[in-house]
Design an enzyme around this catalytic site. Sequence first.
Site, PDB file in Angstrom:
ATOM      1  N   LYS A   1     -11.677  -1.173   7.979  1.00 57.92           N
ATOM      2  CA  LYS A   1     -10.434  -1.933   8.712  1.00 57.92           C
ATOM      3  C   LYS A   1     -11.116  -1.901  10.273  1.00 57.92           C
ATOM      4  O   LYS A   1     -11.252  -2.912  10.959  1.00 57.92           O
ATOM      5  CB  LYS A   1      -9.200  -1.947   8.324  1.00 57.92           C
TER       6      LYS A   1
ATOM      7  N   TRP B   1       0.653  -1.270   0.085  1.00 55.37           N
ATOM      8  CA  TRP B   1       0.046   0.001   0.037  1.00 55.37           C
ATOM      9  C   TRP B   1       0.905   1.351   0.144  1.00 55.37           C
ATOM     10  O   TRP B   1       0.643   2.190  -0.696  1.00 55.37           O
ATOM     11  CB  TRP B   1      -1.144  -0.042   1.276  1.00 55.37           C
TER      12      TRP B   1
ATOM     13  N   ASP C   1      -1.102   7.417   6.181  1.00 52.34           N
ATOM     14  CA  ASP C   1      -2.115   6.202   5.947  1.00 52.34           C
ATOM     15  C   ASP C   1      -2.455   5.310   7.215  1.00 52.34           C
ATOM     16  O   ASP C   1      -1.504   4.508   7.375  1.00 52.34           O
ATOM     17  CB  ASP C   1      -1.855   5.501   4.725  1.00 52.34           C
TER      18      ASP C   1
HETATM   19  C1  LIG Z   1      -6.465  -1.724   2.949  1.00 54.33           C
HETATM   20  C2  LIG Z   1      -5.893  -0.628   2.758  1.00 54.33           C
HETATM   21  C3  LIG Z   1      -5.738   0.239   1.682  1.00 54.33           C
HETATM   22  C4  LIG Z   1      -6.691   0.177   0.733  1.00 54.33           C
HETATM   23  O1  LIG Z   1      -7.944   0.874   1.068  1.00 54.33           O
HETATM   24  P1  LIG Z   1      -9.290   0.805   0.130  1.00 54.33           P
HETATM   25  O2  LIG Z   1     -10.351   1.454   1.046  1.00 54.33           O
HETATM   26  O3  LIG Z   1      -9.570  -0.343  -0.281  1.00 54.33           O
HETATM   27  O4  LIG Z   1      -8.841   1.762  -0.840  1.00 54.33           O
HETATM   28  C5  LIG Z   1      -4.802   1.654   1.780  1.00 54.33           C
HETATM   29  N1  LIG Z   1      -3.793   1.355   2.408  1.00 54.33           N
HETATM   30  C6  LIG Z   1      -3.817   0.498   3.695  1.00 54.33           C
HETATM   31  C7  LIG Z   1      -2.827   0.557   4.711  1.00 54.33           C
HETATM   32  C8  LIG Z   1      -4.608  -0.589   3.901  1.00 54.33           C
HETATM   33  O5  LIG Z   1      -4.825  -1.321   4.968  1.00 54.33           O
END
Ligand SMILES: *Cc1c(COP(=O)(O)O)cnc(C)c1O
Length: 363
Positions: free
Chosen positions: A196, A101, A172
């Site tokens: 998440k 990511w 992020d």
């Molecule tokens: C799951 C995840 C993403 C992608 O998220 P989406 O909402 O599916 O776009 C980005 N960064 C991290 C750290 C993630 O765990």
Amino acid sequence: MKKYNFYAGPAILPVSVLQQAQEAIKDFAGTGLSILEISHRSKEFVSVMEQARALVKELMNLDNTYEVLFLQNGALAQFHMVPMNLLNEEETAAYFDTGAWAHGAMEEARLFGKVHIACSSRNDRYSYIPEAFTLPENPKYLHVTSNNTIYGTQLQFPLSNPRAPGVPLVCDMSSDIFSRQMDYSQFDLIYAGAQKNIGPAGTVLVVVRKNILGTVRRSIPKMLDYRQHIDKESMLNTPSVFAVYVTYLTLQWIKQQGIQSLEQQNKMKAQMLYEAIDNSTLFEGTVAKENRSAMNVCFHIREAGASSIELETRFLQFAGQRGLVGLQGHRSVGGFRASIYNAMNLEGVTALTQAMAEFERQL
Ligand SMILES: *Cc1c(COP(=O)(O)O)cnc(C)c1O
């Protein structure tokens, strides 16, 4: 049978949140309408949006220099919105390359400006987080990923080397937001896909310090411009009403539990699980111990070769029969990944460690 949900995302939600969401599908806030059919301009929903945004600020203990948004298109859309709103073509942004990511976010930034790789563990399959990092001269911002969901490594804050003052920190935080206490004011922009740790799929939380905006010269389409969303209080267009509502319920639950107590419980769960892995002769952890994540616990079967693949399949079945689901590792790494977000209780983790021990015994 209610299952123990170890999926990485969409992921487990508190039972009480699911119950409240069910009620709201039938009748939302006594309106006689379902949350699925209510206008986003109704005073009842406008109030949910306002309260959700206020709750984030309260939980993060942030002042009014920050704005909170609930947008769409997931965390992935933030990979391009961040550089589009912050980075001019001739400027350089620094990125931690600590997972797929993180890497994806960095690659998107190249579309808008220059990129400096502050540190990278890409050549070691992202099995650790480098201790040291470098910054270029005058970086426009530094982007980090607090928890690398796929590999199960987690960054500790504050960062090891101090940043030059005035370099905005972008994070992020998709897979560990509100899982531990921290000084959120060290960040200038935080984003997190809801699915998440704070809600269902369909919305992404963005927290931004307003004074970092407005320095890029390019024209930005309205829907991709943070300032437009701030102006319209996250209602520039129809927001994902249901996702925001369930996120709001989850944020309330987080407030009730208290982040301090959630952090304690998260530490306890992770410790239990890592102990079970380390004490086993069958399973082993896959990342550097000092970087282990308290949210996504990655491990695999110790021995190499064809038989370990077969054993992995058997363990997944064995666990599945006990109601433990979502344990397969990300398709790019294999093995197992137990995601033990805020809503996973000690009972679920105990059930998993017992299944691991039993499986090992009966081999
Ligand atoms: C799951 C995840 C993403 C992608 O998220 P989406 O909402 O599916 O776009 C980005 N960064 C991290 C750290 C993630 O765990």
